[in-house]
Design a protein around this motif. Structure first.
Motif, PDB file in Angstrom:
ATOM      1  N   VAL A   1      68.667 -16.099  69.064  1.00 22.66           N
ATOM      2  CA  VAL A   1      69.544 -16.515  67.969  1.00 22.66           C
ATOM      3  C   VAL A   1      70.749 -17.283  68.510  1.00 22.66           C
ATOM      4  CG1 VAL A   1      70.993 -15.705  66.068  1.00 22.66           C
ATOM      5  CG2 VAL A   1      68.790 -14.610  66.499  1.00 22.66           C
ATOM      6  N   GLN A   2      71.294 -16.821  69.651  1.00 25.09           N
ATOM      7  CA  GLN A   2      72.443 -17.494  70.239  1.00 25.09           C
ATOM      8  C   GLN A   2      72.103 -18.927  70.618  1.00 25.09           C
ATOM      9  OE1 GLN A   2      74.999 -15.249  69.158  1.00 25.09           O
ATOM     10  NE2 GLN A   2      75.865 -16.435  70.819  1.00 25.09           N
ATOM     11  N   PHE A   3      70.901 -19.163  71.131  1.00 26.77           N
ATOM     12  CA  PHE A   3      70.512 -20.534  71.465  1.00 26.77           C
ATOM     13  C   PHE A   3      70.531 -21.415  70.217  1.00 26.77           C
ATOM     14  CE2 PHE A   3      68.704 -19.215  75.636  1.00 26.77           C
ATOM     15  CZ  PHE A   3      69.247 -20.247  76.399  1.00 26.77           C
ATOM     16  N   ALA A   4      70.087 -20.874  69.096  1.00 30.54           N
ATOM     17  CA  ALA A   4      70.139 -21.642  67.849  1.00 30.54           C
ATOM     18  C   ALA A   4      71.586 -21.955  67.471  1.00 30.54           C
ATOM     19  CB  ALA A   4      69.450 -20.872  66.733  1.00 30.54           C
ATOM     20  N   LYS A   5      72.470 -20.976  67.624  1.00 27.19           N
ATOM     21  CA  LYS A   5      73.886 -21.192  67.309  1.00 27.19           C
ATOM     22  C   LYS A   5      74.510 -22.219  68.249  1.00 27.19           C
ATOM     23  CE  LYS A   5      74.721 -16.632  65.279  1.00 27.19           C
ATOM     24  NZ  LYS A   5      75.447 -15.339  65.403  1.00 27.19           N
ATOM     25  N   PHE A   6      73.970 -22.296  69.478  1.00 25.88           N
ATOM     26  CA  PHE A   6      74.489 -23.246  70.468  1.00 25.88           C
ATOM     27  C   PHE A   6      73.775 -24.602  70.390  1.00 25.88           C
ATOM     28  CE2 PHE A   6      75.741 -19.641  73.652  1.00 25.88           C
ATOM     29  CZ  PHE A   6      76.702 -19.197  72.761  1.00 25.88           C
ATOM     30  N   ASN A   7      73.192 -24.900  69.214  1.00 28.67           N
ATOM     31  CA  ASN A   7      72.513 -26.177  68.978  1.00 28.67           C
ATOM     32  C   ASN A   7      71.285 -26.379  69.867  1.00 28.67           C
ATOM     33  OD1 ASN A   7      74.309 -27.085  66.927  1.00 28.67           O
ATOM     34  ND2 ASN A   7      75.801 -27.657  68.493  1.00 28.67           N
ATOM     35  N   LYS A   8      70.634 -25.274  70.217  1.00 33.12           N
ATOM     36  CA  LYS A   8      69.386 -25.327  70.974  1.00 33.12           C
ATOM     37  C   LYS A   8      68.316 -24.527  70.219  1.00 33.12           C
ATOM     38  CE  LYS A   8      71.060 -27.310  74.825  1.00 33.12           C
ATOM     39  NZ  LYS A   8      70.536 -28.557  75.414  1.00 33.12           N
TER      40      LYS A   8
END
Length: 500
Positions: A327-334
């Motif tokens: 989920v954090q990768f999604a939040k970090f535009n990844k």
């Protein structure tokens, strides 16, 4: 059949009464207790304390019975029916729960500024420290700091005293009085120094240090964290690594990457290391160090993947962290990287949860194609349906009403394929609330009616009573009354319950 506390007439006219009536007919002790655990607080909130007390007393499970009676007693104290409150307290059989109930009654008196009554009750408690802490806080909130400090002097245990002082500091912090807040954090730290158990001492030090960052005293925060680390290193037990990881994160929040890294090097459990690194990445992202944030998150993921079976202390925690990383990768535009990691998770529950959250994040970011990619990876209809609701909420937050409504309609269409009636019921409530907020009152009302029909089909008696009670909360929120057709459904539910 035993006489009902809820009349048949009330049960046929009112959703909450019907739920309670159905609960009274449940033969299973666990099912009966589970249903009333949901129902009694609703009657308490409505101020119907007599009925709430009677329903609580009917529960066979002694733990649930005592807990519910405690809640009713607390409500009675809040509405100044102290005599009844103490009658209910005396009816509680477990000594520990009875003591807790007395404390809650005292706290209600304190919250209402009836300090004399509160102190009178607290004086009879075997462990009064937490109650004294609450009274002191309310005295300070009234502007009587001197008396509050006098009350704190009545607290014996250092941990309770430290918590009391810190609560007062937080009060001043919320009221933007940084000077007083800093003074009370220092007093809390002084009190925490007397805590005997190292684990409790370290937790108190770490929390105080974190709050000092909020008042701009990063240097003082680092001093306290260094002291916390010295005690944490002397701990020999399962909590050592978690405490050191918290201290490491605290150092970074206070602005010392060097001390954060040095402390993290002391942590042996890879799961704790990874959790700490995820926290690091969030801090880096907030401070616009985006490259460092992504690199640190990759490091957390690599550590989790490198764990051998004999290094894993808690598989569930590891699966949750892998989902968190995704989920954090999604939040970090990844988001593509996030989806890839989510789909690697062998825990289906955590995999689906991660994909649903990624879909919502991407919807908020306006990345429709990738949101759909995450959504399509969800193979379970119920989770996909709630993911669509989350995506709708994201679109609403972005100010895109039509897109939000479209996603809600898509979720509603998917609801028909969900086999679990309880999940359908939960979703219908969500649809109704959101369409009401969008001004589509008629559509919201239709979902509520469909929910009632769905609840009537639920075979498990306890689940049926609980879902009916939850639906009653929505009707109350919208100030609705059951229609004639809906009362007919309630009447049929009552008739069937009477048969059994």
């Amino acid at each position: 059949m035993a006489e009902h506390l809820i009349s048949i007439e009330d049960a046929q006219e009112d959703l909450l009464s019907c739920g309670a009536f159905l609960a009274e007919t449940i033969g299973s002790s666990d099912g009966h207790a589970g249903a009333l655990n949901e129902i009694v607080p609703r009657f308490i909130a409505k101020g119907e304390v007599d009925l709430a007390a009677q329903l609580s007393d009917s529960v066979e499970d002694p733990f649930v019975r005592d807990k519910l009676l405690m809640y009713v007693a607390e409500k009675c104290a809040a509405i100044d029916d102290d005599e009844y409150a103490f009658q209910l307290v005396e009816a509680i059989e477990d000594a520990g729960t009875q003591s807790m109930a007395r404390e809650r009654v005292a706290l209600q008196k304190s919250a209402k500024n009836d300090t004399e009554k509160a102190l009178e009750i607290v004086a009879e408690l075997s462990h009064p420290d937490d109650a004294y802490a609450d009274i002191a806080l309310h005295q300070v909130m009234k502007g009587d700091e001197e008396t509050g400090l006098e009350t704190i002097e009545m607290i014996d245990f250092p941990l309770s005293r430290a918590n009391a002082l810190q609560n007062i500091a937080v009060h001043y912090l919320k009221n933007e009085d940084g000077g007083r807040a800093a003074r009370f954090f220092d007093l809390a730290y002084e009190a925490a120094g007397s805590i005997e158990y190292f684990e409790e001492k370290v937790r108190a030090f770490t929390e105080i240090a974190g709050n000092l960052v909020e008042v701009g005293q990063k240097g003082r925060s680092i001093e306290i964290l260094e002291n916390a680390r010295l005690f944490a290193e002397r701990i020999d037990g399962v909590h050592r690594d978690g405490l050191l990881a918290s201290i490491s994160l605290g150092f970074l929040k206070a602005g010392s990457l060097d001390l954060a890294d040095k402390t993290l090097d002391l942590v042996g459990d890879k799961t704790q290391v990874a959790a700490c690194l995820i926290g690091f990445s969030e801090i880096f992202w907030k401070t616009d160090e985006t490259g460092e944030a992504v690199e640190t998150l990759e490091e957390a993921y690599a550590i989790l993947k490198s764990q051998r079976d004999n290094e894993i202390r808690d598989s569930r925690a590891r699966f949750r962290l892998l989902a968190n990383v995704a989920v954090q990768f999604a939040k970090f535009n990844k988001p593509e990287r996030g989806i890839e990691i989510a789909q690697e998770n062998i825990s289906e529950m955590d995999q689906l949860s991660a994909l649903a959250q990624i879909a919502q994040v991407c919807a908020l970011q306006g990345k429709d194609d990738i949101a759909r990619q995450a959504l399509n990876g969800i193979f379970e209809d119920s989770t996909r349906m709630f993911a669509l609701i989350g995506m709708s909420d994201a679109r609403k937050e972005a100010g895109e009403k039509e897109e939000a409504i479209g996603l809600l309609n898509e979720a509603a269409a998917l609801c028909e394929t969900v086999p679990q009636l309880a999940s359908r019921s939960e979703a219908f409530n969500e649809f109704a609330v959101r369409f009401q907020e969008f001004g589509a009152a008629e559509k919201a009302r239709a979902f509520l009616h469909e929910n009632l029909e769905t609840i009537a089909e639920i075979r498990d008696q306890s689940s049926r009573a609980v879902k009916l009670t939850q639906l009653a909360g929505i009707y109350e929120k919208f100030d609705l009354q059951p229609s004639e057709d809906e009362r007919a459904i309630l009447k049929e539910l009552v008739r069937k319950a009477e048969v059994f």
